[in-house]
Design a protein around this motif. Structure first.
Motif, PDB file in Angstrom:
ATOM      1  N   LEU A  21      20.187  48.917  23.372  1.00 28.54           N
ATOM      2  CA  LEU A  21      19.161  48.760  22.350  1.00 28.54           C
ATOM      3  C   LEU A  21      18.954  50.041  21.552  1.00 28.54           C
ATOM      4  O   LEU A  21      18.767  50.012  20.333  1.00 28.54           O
ATOM      5  CB  LEU A  21      17.844  48.324  23.012  1.00 28.54           C
ATOM      6  N   GLY A  22      18.979  51.185  22.228  1.00 34.03           N
ATOM      7  CA  GLY A  22      18.820  52.458  21.527  1.00 34.03           C
ATOM      8  C   GLY A  22      19.926  52.715  20.531  1.00 34.03           C
ATOM      9  O   GLY A  22      19.695  53.257  19.444  1.00 34.03           O
ATOM     10  N   ASP A  23      21.159  52.329  20.871  1.00 34.96           N
ATOM     11  CA  ASP A  23      22.279  52.498  19.945  1.00 34.96           C
ATOM     12  C   ASP A  23      22.135  51.585  18.731  1.00 34.96           C
ATOM     13  O   ASP A  23      22.455  51.975  17.605  1.00 34.96           O
ATOM     14  CB  ASP A  23      23.597  52.196  20.657  1.00 34.96           C
ATOM     15  N   LEU A  24      21.653  50.369  18.963  1.00 36.80           N
ATOM     16  CA  LEU A  24      21.459  49.439  17.849  1.00 36.80           C
ATOM     17  C   LEU A  24      20.424  49.970  16.864  1.00 36.80           C
ATOM     18  O   LEU A  24      20.596  49.856  15.642  1.00 36.80           O
ATOM     19  CB  LEU A  24      21.031  48.074  18.383  1.00 36.80           C
ATOM     20  N   MET A  25      19.354  50.546  17.390  1.00 37.68           N
ATOM     21  CA  MET A  25      18.298  51.071  16.524  1.00 37.68           C
ATOM     22  C   MET A  25      18.728  52.358  15.821  1.00 37.68           C
ATOM     23  O   MET A  25      18.364  52.592  14.666  1.00 37.68           O
ATOM     24  CB  MET A  25      17.029  51.307  17.341  1.00 37.68           C
ATOM     25  N   ALA A  26      19.520  53.199  16.514  1.00 37.79           N
ATOM     26  CA  ALA A  26      19.929  54.482  15.940  1.00 37.79           C
ATOM     27  C   ALA A  26      21.209  54.383  15.121  1.00 37.79           C
ATOM     28  O   ALA A  26      21.573  55.332  14.426  1.00 37.79           O
ATOM     29  CB  ALA A  26      20.105  55.510  17.056  1.00 37.79           C
ATOM     30  N   GLY A  27      21.910  53.240  15.183  1.00 38.59           N
ATOM     31  CA  GLY A  27      23.164  53.106  14.451  1.00 38.59           C
ATOM     32  C   GLY A  27      24.283  53.924  15.049  1.00 38.59           C
ATOM     33  O   GLY A  27      25.062  54.549  14.323  1.00 38.59           O
TER      34      GLY A  27
END
Length: 306
Positions: free
Chosen positions: A171-177
């Motif tokens: 989820l953190g990667d999805l939000m941070a791109g």
């Protein structure tokens, strides 16, 4: 340059390989969950050891009562952990100690440099995805089965997110791109000049005079090298009419430019280009020994564009 997946990547490319919009494969294989977990465990052990060392120091100096040591240790673990991930990935271009050992790294999904905002966001979300529910799970007991079940479900849901997307992003990667890839291994390409094309029935080969090699510079030589490497790569997949037309156009352009009178047969066009590449490269290297660097075809004897 934004990366995307090729539509039929499962049939033509290894799982996890990325390709840019131009269609040339980039060996940026997405890191699997196993290697990411190993890197995460390594980083957790490092930060936990640091927190324990500080806790022992605080206890030995008598700055805290024994009943509060557990709370202080948890706080120290948090204070050390978050800056460690952010600062390490900033300093080492998307890598922590664990990622360096596992040879993986974080990259930006759009191909740009990693920003501080993205790294802070992905690592703060890691606290909410993993560490916070894990801490709650460790502190709960059998007397609170509902809370324990919620914490366990929270962790399970967080672990399911990377399994449901092709880039294995949490989820953190999805939000941070961002997403995590295996670190590319640099490969030194074979020197084209050391691997001449096989000769055909033409015994004398192709010979170029010095005045014919004065028309082009390093830029054109590099362009020709790119073309020859592309032809070598495509030879394994089979030639097509479009490639043959490109080779014919390049050969004719060079012939007209340098004044090469003889017509080049279709079967000898690649041999002609390889011979011209070798001769042009040797010519430019020889001129460079005398202090003259010819950048491109517009270079003049005085070193200024014509």
């Amino acid at each position: 340059m934004k990366l995307r997946w090729r539509k039929n990547s499962r049939a033509t490319l290894p799982a996890g390989e990325l390709v840019p919009p131009e269609g040339v494969p980039l060996k940026l294989e997405v890191a699997g969950l196993g290697v990411r977990l190993a890197a995460q465990i390594t980083d957790v052990i490092l930060t936990l050891v640091a927190a324990v060392c500080l806790l022992i120091l605080v206890a030995s100096l008598g700055f805290s009562a024994p009943e509060t040591l557990m709370a202080i240790g948890s706080l120290m673990f948090f204070i050390i952990r978050v800056p460690y991930y952010v600062l390490a990935e900033l300093a080492w271009n998307g890598q922590t100690v664990g990622k360096r050992l596992m040879k993986i790294k974080v990259i930006s999904h759009d191909g740009k440099s990693l920003s501080t905002h993205a790294l802070v966001l992905r690592n703060l979300m890691k606290e909410a995805e993993i560490f916070l529910p894990a801490t709650l799970l460790l502190t709960l007991d059998a007397a609170t089965p509902l809370a324990s079940g919620l914490a366990l479900g929270w962790i399970a849901a967080g672990l399911m997110v990377p399994l449901c997307n092709r880039y294995r992003q949490r989820l953190g990667d999805l939000m941070a791109g961002t997403h995590v890839i295996h670190q590319p291994v640099p490969v030194l390409l074979q020197d084209l000049a050391g691997n001449p094309a096989p000769r055909t029935s033409r015994k004398e080969g192709f010979v170029f005079l010095a005045h014919q090699l004065d028309h082009y510079g390093a830029f054109e030589l590099q362009t020709l090298e790119t073309l020859l490497r592309a032809q070598e790569a495509s030879a394994e997949r089979g030639r097509n009419l479009k490639q043959d037309a490109t080779i014919e156009a390049v050969v004719e352009k060079i012939r007209q430019k340098i004044g090469y009178a003889n017509k080049v047969p279709a079967a000898q066009r690649l041999e002609f280009l390889r011979a011209f590449y070798n001769a042009q490269r040797a010519h430019l290297e020889q001129r460079q020994l005398f202090g003259e660097k010819r950048k491109d075809k517009h270079y003049t004897a005085k070193g200024a564009p014509s």
